[in-house]
Scaffold this motif. Sequence first.
Motif, short mmCIF file in Angstrom:
data_model
loop_
_atom_site.label_atom_id
_atom_site.label_comp_id
_atom_site.label_asym_id
_atom_site.label_seq_id
_atom_site.Cartn_x
_atom_site.Cartn_y
_atom_site.Cartn_z
N MET A 9 0.83 -1.21 0.00
CA MET A 9 0.00 0.00 0.00
C MET A 9 0.86 1.25 0.00
SD MET A 9 -3.06 -1.20 2.59
CE MET A 9 -4.33 0.01 2.20
N ARG A 10 2.10 1.09 0.46
CA ARG A 10 3.02 2.23 0.43
C ARG A 10 3.80 2.30 -0.89
NH1 ARG A 10 4.27 5.13 5.07
NH2 ARG A 10 5.37 6.37 3.53
N GLY A 11 3.33 1.54 -1.87
CA GLY A 11 3.88 1.70 -3.21
C GLY A 11 5.14 0.89 -3.50
N LYS A 12 5.42 -0.12 -2.69
CA LYS A 12 6.59 -0.96 -2.97
C LYS A 12 6.18 -2.16 -3.83
CE LYS A 12 9.37 1.08 0.19
NZ LYS A 12 9.35 2.50 -0.13
N ASN A 13 7.12 -2.62 -4.62
CA ASN A 13 6.93 -3.88 -5.35
C ASN A 13 7.47 -4.99 -4.42
OD1 ASN A 13 6.39 -5.67 -7.51
ND2 ASN A 13 8.54 -5.56 -8.15
N VAL A 14 6.54 -5.61 -3.71
CA VAL A 14 6.94 -6.49 -2.61
C VAL A 14 6.99 -7.96 -3.03
CG1 VAL A 14 6.35 -7.28 -0.28
CG2 VAL A 14 5.88 -4.91 -0.95
N LEU A 15 8.10 -8.59 -2.71
CA LEU A 15 8.17 -10.05 -2.87
C LEU A 15 8.14 -10.66 -1.48
CD1 LEU A 15 8.55 -12.67 -4.38
CD2 LEU A 15 11.00 -12.22 -4.51
N TYR A 16 7.06 -11.42 -1.23
CA TYR A 16 6.91 -12.12 0.04
C TYR A 16 6.91 -13.61 -0.29
CZ TYR A 16 5.13 -12.99 4.80
OH TYR A 16 4.97 -13.42 6.09
N PRO A 17 8.10 -14.21 -0.35
CA PRO A 17 8.21 -15.55 -0.91
C PRO A 17 7.98 -16.66 0.12
CG PRO A 17 10.39 -14.67 -0.50
CD PRO A 17 9.41 -13.64 -0.01
N ILE A 18 7.78 -17.84 -0.41
CA ILE A 18 7.55 -19.00 0.45
C ILE A 18 8.18 -20.24 -0.21
CG2 ILE A 18 5.30 -19.49 -0.62
CD1 ILE A 18 5.94 -19.98 3.12
N GLY A 19 8.58 -21.17 0.60
CA GLY A 19 9.15 -22.40 0.09
C GLY A 19 9.22 -23.44 1.19
N PHE A 20 9.91 -24.53 0.92
CA PHE A 20 10.01 -25.58 1.93
C PHE A 20 11.45 -26.07 2.07
CE2 PHE A 20 5.57 -25.67 0.78
CZ PHE A 20 4.96 -25.76 2.03
N ASP A 21 11.86 -26.14 3.33
CA ASP A 21 13.19 -26.63 3.67
C ASP A 21 13.03 -28.13 3.93
OD1 ASP A 21 15.79 -26.80 4.47
OD2 ASP A 21 15.47 -25.89 6.44
N ALA A 22 13.06 -28.90 2.87
CA ALA A 22 12.41 -30.22 2.94
C ALA A 22 13.34 -31.41 3.16
CB ALA A 22 11.59 -30.42 1.67
N PHE A 23 14.64 -31.21 3.02
CA PHE A 23 15.54 -32.30 3.37
C PHE A 23 15.75 -32.30 4.88
CE2 PHE A 23 17.66 -32.53 -1.00
CZ PHE A 23 17.25 -33.84 -1.21
#
Length: 850
Positions: free
Chosen positions: A101-115
């Motif tokens: 909302m403050r005008g940033k191009n935000v990357l809020y990533p997700i993944g799995f630490d699966a080993f």
Amino acid sequence: MQFAEFSHQGSQTTSLGPPTTSGSSVSIKATSALGRYNPLKIEKKWQKYWQGKKLFQTKDTVKGKENFMLLTEFPYPSGNLHIGHWYAFAVPDIFSRYLRMRGKNVLYPIGFDAFGLPAENAAIKNKINPKKWTEQNIAYMTKQLQSMGATFDWSRKVSTIDPEYYKWTQWFFIQLFKKGLAYRAKTLVNWCPKDKTVLANEQVINGCCDRCGTEVVQKELAQWMFKTTDYADKLIDDLEKLDWPEVTKTAQKNWVGRSRGVEVNFLIPNSKEMIKVFTTRADTLFGATYLVLAPEHSLVTKLTTDDNLDKVNKYIQEARKKTELERTHLDKDKTGVFTGAYVVNPVNKEKIPVWVADYVIGQYGTGAVMAVPAHDERDFEFAKKYNLPVKMVICPNYPAPKCPVLEKAFTDDAYLVDSGEFTGMTSEEGRNKILEKLRKEKLAESKINYKLHDWVISRQRYWGAPIPMIHCSKCARLPARPAGGPDGQGYQPVPEKELPVKLPDLEDFKPTTDGRSPLAKAKEWLKTKCPKCGKDAERETDTMDTFVDSSWYFLRYVDPKNKKSFADAKKMKQWLPVRTYVGGAEHNTMHLLYSRFFTKALFDLGLVDFNEPFLVRRNHGVILGPDSQKMSKSKGNVVDPDDLVKKYGADAVRMYLAFMGPYEQGGPWSPGSINGVFRFLNRVWSLFEKTKIADKDSELEGVLNRSIKKTGEDIENLHFNTGVSELMKLLNKMEESGGSKKDKIIFLKLLAPFAPHLAEEIWFTLLKQKKSIHLENWPKYDEKFLKQEKIDLIIQINGRVKGVLKIARGVSEEETKTMAMSSEKVKPHLLGKTLKRVIFIPDRLINLVV
RNA sequence: GCCCGGGUGGUGGAAUGGCAUACACGAACGACUCAAAAUCGUUUGCCGCAAGGCUUGUGGGUUCAAGUCCCACCCCGGGCACCA
């Protein structure tokens, strides 16, 4: 912009209580555009909508917008989300939405630490293949994570067990190997007898395995290691430029454990050999009355005289039997034996006896110390026990030294006494002069020591990325290169075009009893050709520590599908280093240290153009059970987020987690308190649903503008709890006055990051908007209105509160004084007194001193 | 032992040196209801009928004014720890 008129119906039979699962008898009649607040229904709807519109899929660049990667620690796919996951992901999502909302191009990533070990152990327990088990968990947890309504960009999901991912983990290993930063060596390592694998130092907590709690034993084994010690200085010095919590910085400094001192040579009479010792207190050299070797020291047997040999050998054997825990934590009662040998103290040429004792650590410094009982607590204790001389050479007062009889070691810096030409100097001066003199005689050199050890990354377990090396017994017979050299001991890296070295499918993947990795059981997989000589050779069977996988995952988020490189250089420039990293404090000396090492190594390899991965780090607290204990199934104090979502909705759960206390603190889950937040959301709903508002002028501009400012600042500082309370205050005010249409819209936008579904529902359904509220800009506040608010100015007499003036801001001192003195409450206190002094703090208080 | 945090109502907690206890939870009472739940309203730091007094782990200090700054101590949580 046009807004629909707010509708209002008189009588309501709607219950605003939590929807009960037990088929309540309450009749529900939807009588407005909104109807009853039913979080379950609206949350699913909007989650689908956001997904369908790809609202949170992040482009690499957006014109006019600054990129911002908000990173959280990717979860381990244990099978189920617990409330701690919600704390770790749903709460920072408030920040993510705010940044958008403050005008940033935000990357809020997700993944799995699966080993990793837990997956493998669980798979063994459930008699299922780890791959299958992990993949099931990922699928299930993905669904659960989506129920949070977070702004994750699922299109960039990363999983460390994906061969396209661990191909690069292996590739990095080879790059480090080529640089000499990955090497194989035989050393004393931590071995967990239960998990049947080697552990890194960082994974041994109080002498026990970090995973299973079993007491760790020391074993001498050949293992693959990363040369973290090459970066010891940078790992300390570069902390300075990071905006990280002080606790984390000090934890890392302590862990690296840099200590500046002197290495001193003690000559052995009639021999070319000498014993080197490390000391930070060269000023106490004249007080060295004996010397101690660690049992592991290479000179022990050589030095020991024949008549002492049996005794010393027996002692060493006893010491070997002790676990790390016994030796360093339990066994503080010091023991040792005399070797019969003597060495010469370089400062005064005195002969002092050589002892062996296991209070000296073989791995640190030179494995030998000069003992100064008068000025070191451990040496003092040992000297008392074995009747060794205590010679005081540092005295608190000088001249006229009156050194007391010591009852314990005097360890402070002070003045040198009984120290030949150095007598009378301060400790500081003494250290310098003694070093200077001994250096000329080639008997000492300044030296820096570190507690940090190289990172042992070999694991003798199945569920990990195979170490991409090949061992050729023919090449091994060639003249050996220096240890740690690029291709020492007959190991060759797998040619890069053959990567990934896929983890073989195994029927029996259980750990072996002989200490070799289960991968040795994959007979076909094992066989390969030596890339150097072309003859038959074998693959390395150890897998990598999972912390290797997680040392670089944030790089992959930038370009998760790249087949040619771990990530495109241009994209890395756009996104990295990570702006803000939010996670648990338990990673202070593990993940965070490893990632920093990894980044620094990649920087030196020219693979990334930054040498610190995370500019801002914030730790979050831990959510405990209602009994203030760590949540665990065995204690039966586990709070299940799915149940809570069913009962109150995701908005209430995430908002309560934000509200319950300072984010960095965490704390016990209080089962009743979530009601407060749930009630708040219902009241918001009612405010929009029930009250009819004319488009009147706002009476709330002062309050509203303050709320915009305060809420925004609170989110930026991760002070979510006070952010929520600010919204509650604002709602209280709006309920009193009704609030104008404009006010309500602003309120809804402030609420949007906290309760995204509810805000979206009202936005679309009642306000008839066509585009998501989450694409709106954060409201702007106007300083002018902040000043308009009426204030309470306190009147004090002699610092005691006597009254309050309700006035506008900016009233002058004179005016305030007149008002204060004529106030009925104040007058009596001034009778017959003279005013001595007036303290006036504009807009705050006036203090009349009489 | 060393290094970080922290100690505020019955509970979670709030407070750029300037009204301590905001905002909630819980509790009590009241309204609505046949009743309950939900909702709404009032009260709620402690002592006191009141006027008033006392109160931020303890004891000192600085200041017109201290939860906040300084000194000493006590307790709780975390990190490191026989690292010379």
